[in-house]
Design an enzyme around this catalytic site. Structure first.
Site, mmCIF file in Angstrom:
data_model
loop_
_atom_site.group_PDB
_atom_site.id
_atom_site.type_symbol
_atom_site.label_atom_id
_atom_site.label_comp_id
_atom_site.label_asym_id
_atom_site.label_seq_id
_atom_site.Cartn_x
_atom_site.Cartn_y
_atom_site.Cartn_z
ATOM 1 N N TRP A 115 0.817 -1.214 0.000
ATOM 2 C CA TRP A 115 0.000 0.000 0.000
ATOM 3 C C TRP A 115 0.847 1.258 0.000
ATOM 4 C CZ3 TRP A 115 -4.466 -0.608 -1.960
ATOM 5 C CH2 TRP A 115 -5.141 -1.806 -1.803
ATOM 6 N N ASP A 185 -1.557 6.638 6.644
ATOM 7 C CA ASP A 185 -2.660 5.855 6.079
ATOM 8 C C ASP A 185 -3.054 4.846 7.159
ATOM 9 O OD1 ASP A 185 -4.310 4.029 4.854
ATOM 10 O OD2 ASP A 185 -3.021 3.674 3.116
ATOM 11 N N LYS A 209 -13.031 -1.425 6.845
ATOM 12 C CA LYS A 209 -12.406 -2.378 7.777
ATOM 13 C C LYS A 209 -12.936 -2.133 9.194
ATOM 14 C CE LYS A 209 -8.789 -1.973 4.434
ATOM 15 N NZ LYS A 209 -8.831 -3.182 3.659
HETATM 16 C C1 PLP Z 1 -3.587 0.281 4.025
HETATM 17 C C2 PLP Z 1 -4.495 0.475 2.865
HETATM 18 N N1 PLP Z 1 -4.426 1.622 2.169
HETATM 19 C C3 PLP Z 1 -5.221 1.854 1.125
HETATM 20 C C4 PLP Z 1 -6.146 0.928 0.697
HETATM 21 C C5 PLP Z 1 -7.032 1.236 -0.474
HETATM 22 O O1 PLP Z 1 -8.293 1.533 -0.002
HETATM 23 P P1 PLP Z 1 -9.521 1.812 -0.985
HETATM 24 O O2 PLP Z 1 -9.795 0.538 -1.695
HETATM 25 O O3 PLP Z 1 -10.617 2.220 -0.065
HETATM 26 O O4 PLP Z 1 -9.108 2.904 -1.909
HETATM 27 C C6 PLP Z 1 -6.253 -0.286 1.387
HETATM 28 C C7 PLP Z 1 -7.237 -1.300 0.963
HETATM 29 O O5 PLP Z 1 -7.316 -2.373 1.459
HETATM 30 C C8 PLP Z 1 -5.405 -0.514 2.494
HETATM 31 O O6 PLP Z 1 -5.486 -1.657 3.182
#
Ligand code: PLP
Length: 373
Positions: A115, A185, A209
């Site tokens: 991520w 994040d 989540k």
């Molecule tokens: C740590 C993290 N950041 C970003 C995201 C991306 O999130 P989204 O799908 O809501 O854009 C996720 C998705 O699982 C994630 O676990």
């Protein structure tokens, strides 16, 4: 006026419930699902469901105000921080953060897994950045030691992914980098344990989540850090425009926002973040103890930064991993396959997963090891 549906349908109970270990969307607290079902056809006597209400009317305004107040209380968010509920997932924040915090400057990024790689890839499109450290050469099994970080001292902020959902790596403490604002994040660990918001310049998290269902994304930002985005930036990418419009720049994700409010109320009833953190620690300990109990299951993450929420592990062969996932499904333990980029197995133990679900998984792991070890 509609007549409310009877609230007597049986909801899955612990006796026959499927335990959902998905990394997101993930399981909701059963109480929240029951409550939503009860008020779905007729929201508090309004004669409408919450999915149909006017987002500019008093009902939704009440929901939005209560949700923000509960979040501020649960996270002890100081008044100098704005709280925004936006669209676009955490993914859109990869661009919005640099556009609004470093419009003409540069920024620092720590890469500790999938991520944060994604965050860097998108941020690069809109700002100059420096990758201060990258754990890829170690297979993302830990956080590179701070003594080796190559920070740009002129950077507007340091971005890190507080919990890497796929690699199962979590910063136990915010990085200590002096006055440089931290951006975190927190998508996969928000509200799982206490966090000192004042240590951060900006926090973001999508909801699916620990905050309900997908569709709404939370941003908590220190107001004085907001800058004017570069000329030509669309208003939907401008935090100040959202702030000025009370997050109603366009039609908001009403239902997801409402569910987030329900989850926050549930969390308050559990005793708040310290109480859920205690439960999360017990759950994680139970699972890691089982993983570490023999060489049969392997989690390679440095024990000092193992995630409280997402536990990846492997067996001797990919075939055995697949058999584990398949047999687990037969035992009503679902969504245990690792991310498509890594394979293996992953159990996500978000706030809504009861200890009973983790015990069911651990019992299954013991049995599987007995039969295949
Ligand atoms: C740590 C993290 N950041 C970003 C995201 C991306 O999130 P989204 O799908 O809501 O854009 C996720 C998705 O699982 C994630 O676990």
């Amino acid at each position: 006026m509609r007549t409310a549906a009877p609230n007597s349908l049986p909801l899955a109970t612990a006796a026959h419930r499927t335990w959902n270990f998905c990394a997101g969307p993930s399981m909701l607290p059963a109480d929240v699902v029951v409550e939503i079902r009860a008020e779905l056809p007729d929201y508090r006597g309004s004669g409408q469901s919450v999915m149909e209400i006017n987002h500019r009317g008093p009902i939704f305004q009440g929901i939005a105000a209560e949700t923000e107040a509960d979040l501020r209380e649960l996270m002890a968010i100081p008044p100098e921080y704005a709280v925004l509920f936006l669209h676009g997932g955490a993914t859109l924040q990869y661009a919005m953060v640099p556009l609004n915090l470093a419009p003409n400057g540069s920024a620092n990024y720590l890469v500790t897994g999938y991520w944060s790689e994604r965050a860097v890839a998108d941020a690069r499109r809109v700002c100059r950045l420096r990758v201060a450290a990258d754990g890829k050469s170690n297979g993302y099994t830990g956080i590179p030691s701070q003594s080796g970080w190559d920070l740009d001292p002129t950077g507007a902020y340091l971005h890190h992914t507080v919990n890497e959902t796929i690699h199962g790596i979590e910063f136990q403490e915010p990085p200590a980098v002096g006055d440089m604002p931290l951006v975190g994040d927190m998508t996969s660990m928000i509200l799982s344990r206490p966090v000192d918001v004042r240590r951060y310049g900006l926090i973001y998290a999508s909801a699916q989540k620990n905050l309900g269902i997908s569709g709404v994304t939370l941003v908590i930002v220190r107001r004085d850090l907001l800058r004017e985005p570069p000329a030509g930036t669309p208003s939907m990418l401008d935090y100040r425009a959202h702030l000025d419009a009370g997050c109603l720049l366009n039609t908001p994700p009403v239902f997801a926002w409402y569910v987030a409010g329900k989850v926050l109320q549930w969390l308050k009833r559990q005793g708040g973040v310290p109480a859920i953190a205690e439960r999360n620690r017990r759950k994680a300990e139970l699972l890691y103890r089982q993983i570490d109990s023999s060489g049969f299951y392997v989690n390679r993450v440095d024990p000092g930064c193992r995630s409280l929420m997402n536990m990846p592990f492997r067996l001797k062969t990919p075939e055995l991993d697949s058999l584990f996932v398949k047999e687990a499904e037969g035992a009503h333990l679902v969504n245990l396959a690792g991310h498509r980029s890594t394979g293996g197995i992953r159990a996500s133990l978000y706030n809504a997963m009861p200890e009973e679900g983790v015990r069911a998984l651990v019992d299954f792991m013991r049995d599987f090891e007995r039969r295949h070890g």
